[in-house]
Design an enzyme around this catalytic site. Structure first.
Site, PDB file in Angstrom:
ATOM      1  N   ASN A  91       0.824   3.582  -9.801  1.00  0.00           N
ATOM      2  CA  ASN A  91      -0.300   2.656  -9.803  1.00  0.00           C
ATOM      3  C   ASN A  91       0.030   1.320 -10.466  1.00  0.00           C
ATOM      4  OD1 ASN A  91      -3.299   1.850  -9.898  1.00  0.00           O
ATOM      5  ND2 ASN A  91      -2.762   1.917 -12.074  1.00  0.00           N
ATOM      6  N   SER A 143      -1.253  -2.613  -1.425  1.00  0.00           N
ATOM      7  CA  SER A 143      -2.323  -3.615  -1.417  1.00  0.00           C
ATOM      8  C   SER A 143      -2.531  -4.105  -0.002  1.00  0.00           C
ATOM      9  CB  SER A 143      -1.964  -4.794  -2.320  1.00  0.00           C
ATOM     10  OG  SER A 143      -2.861  -5.887  -2.132  1.00  0.00           O
ATOM     11  N   TYR A 156       3.854 -11.499  -4.504  1.00  0.00           N
ATOM     12  CA  TYR A 156       3.134 -10.234  -4.677  1.00  0.00           C
ATOM     13  C   TYR A 156       3.102  -9.452  -3.363  1.00  0.00           C
ATOM     14  CZ  TYR A 156      -0.746  -7.031  -5.690  1.00  0.00           C
ATOM     15  OH  TYR A 156      -1.531  -5.921  -5.868  1.00  0.00           O
ATOM     16  N   ALA A 157       2.809 -10.144  -2.257  1.00  0.00           N
ATOM     17  CA  ALA A 157       2.746  -9.481  -0.956  1.00  0.00           C
ATOM     18  C   ALA A 157       4.097  -8.908  -0.581  1.00  0.00           C
ATOM     19  CB  ALA A 157       2.264 -10.467   0.105  1.00  0.00           C
ATOM     20  N   ALA A 158       5.167  -9.646  -0.875  1.00  0.00           N
ATOM     21  CA  ALA A 158       6.508  -9.156  -0.564  1.00  0.00           C
ATOM     22  C   ALA A 158       6.819  -7.876  -1.332  1.00  0.00           C
ATOM     23  CB  ALA A 158       7.537 -10.232  -0.896  1.00  0.00           C
ATOM     24  N   SER A 159       6.412  -7.835  -2.603  1.00  0.00           N
ATOM     25  CA  SER A 159       6.685  -6.652  -3.415  1.00  0.00           C
ATOM     26  C   SER A 159       5.920  -5.438  -2.903  1.00  0.00           C
ATOM     27  CB  SER A 159       6.349  -6.923  -4.889  1.00  0.00           C
ATOM     28  OG  SER A 159       4.951  -7.004  -5.106  1.00  0.00           O
ATOM     29  N   LYS A 160       4.676  -5.637  -2.507  1.00  0.00           N
ATOM     30  CA  LYS A 160       3.881  -4.511  -2.011  1.00  0.00           C
ATOM     31  C   LYS A 160       4.313  -4.091  -0.610  1.00  0.00           C
ATOM     32  CE  LYS A 160       1.276  -3.757  -5.579  1.00  0.00           C
ATOM     33  NZ  LYS A 160       1.377  -2.471  -6.315  1.00  0.00           N
ATOM     34  N   ILE A 189     -11.142  -4.901  -5.340  1.00  0.00           N
ATOM     35  CA  ILE A 189     -11.728  -3.832  -6.153  1.00  0.00           C
ATOM     36  C   ILE A 189     -12.304  -4.418  -7.437  1.00  0.00           C
ATOM     37  CG2 ILE A 189     -11.307  -1.609  -7.264  1.00  0.00           C
ATOM     38  CD1 ILE A 189     -10.936  -1.598  -4.205  1.00  0.00           C
TER      39      ILE A 189
END
Length: 248
Positions: A91, A143, A156-160, A189
């Site tokens: 998480n 995500s 962030y998008a690349a990591s997820k 959320i």
């Protein structure tokens, strides 16, 4: 060695938000938790709450998940205390906002260390323990941004997105060993982080959600718990969105 009859489940990023809700739900259902986070005081507070409600005393590890040696030590402790691991919830994550051209190399290193390297390491160690029993469930929190992308969130998008790929690859590798690997992909959320957003930005995000509201950590926790349980025994390699039909 303590060998509890309850399922032994490791949750990273346990001290707040979605991780905290996951721990409350799993503890209420009788799990023996191993809770990992950087905030020791918050972990202690959460542990006290769970014990007061009759849950088994959780194992606590205060570490930075970017520290590979510390991650390895957690799994050595799990084996020493319990001899097995039944579930893993990856998480913990680092959010980074920044337009292309403004992202520093140290930002890339930090986000990839926590959001990609750490889950890969925990999945590797968990798989070794789970293979002993030929069963187990791994749930990775990704995500909607890692699936659909969004302006200002390239790092962030690349990591997820990397974790989505790792989830699908690991599920193929581990299926023959009785180990399931799935991902949960939350949208917007209601957590401390999203509540801290400026009012106009918060309202814009909510307006992008078909159901007209933010999700709750408890709703995400219910999905995670389902994927850890035997009720989902034939589900693996899936990335399941929980976003209220959010458009990004």
């Amino acid at each position: 060695m303590d060998t509890p009859s309850a399922p032994v489940i490791l949750v990273t990023g346990a001290s707040r938000g979605i991780g905290r809700a996951i721990c409350h739900l799993l503890a209420a259902r009788g799990a023996q938790l191993v809770m990992v986070a950087r905030d020791g005081a918050a972990l202690q507070s959460l542990a006290a709450e769970l014990i007061a409600r009759g849950a088994p005393a959780p194992m606590l590890d205060v570490i930075d998940l970017a520290d590979a040696d510390a991650v390895a030590t957690v799994f050595k402790q799990i084996f020493s205390h319990f001899g097995r691991l039944d579930g893993l919830v990856n998480n913990a994550g680092v959010l980074h906002e920044g337009l292309l051209g403004m992202i520093r190399p140290e930002d890339i290193d930090r986000v990839l260390a926590v959001n990609v390297k750490a889950p890969l390491m925990t999945m590797q160690y968990a798989a070794r323990l789970m293979t002993r029993a030929q069963r187990g469930s791994i749930v990775n929190l990704v995500s909607i941004m890692g699936v659909n992308g969004a302006a200002g969130l390239s790092l962030y998008a690349a990591s997820k997105a990397a974790l989505v790929g790792a989830t699908r690859a690991a599920s193929k590798e581990l299926a023959t060993k009785g180990i399931r690997v799935n991902a949960v992909s939350p949208g917007f959320i209601d957590t401390d982080m999203t509540r801290a957003m400026p009012g106009t930005a918060h309202a814009k995000r909510v307006a992008s959600i078909g159901m007209g509201r933010a999700g709750t950590p408890e709703e995400v926790a219910e999905l995670v718990a389902f994927l850890l349980e035997s009720r989902s025994a034939y589900i693996t390699g899936q990335v399941i969105g929980i976003d209220g039909q959010m458009v990004v």
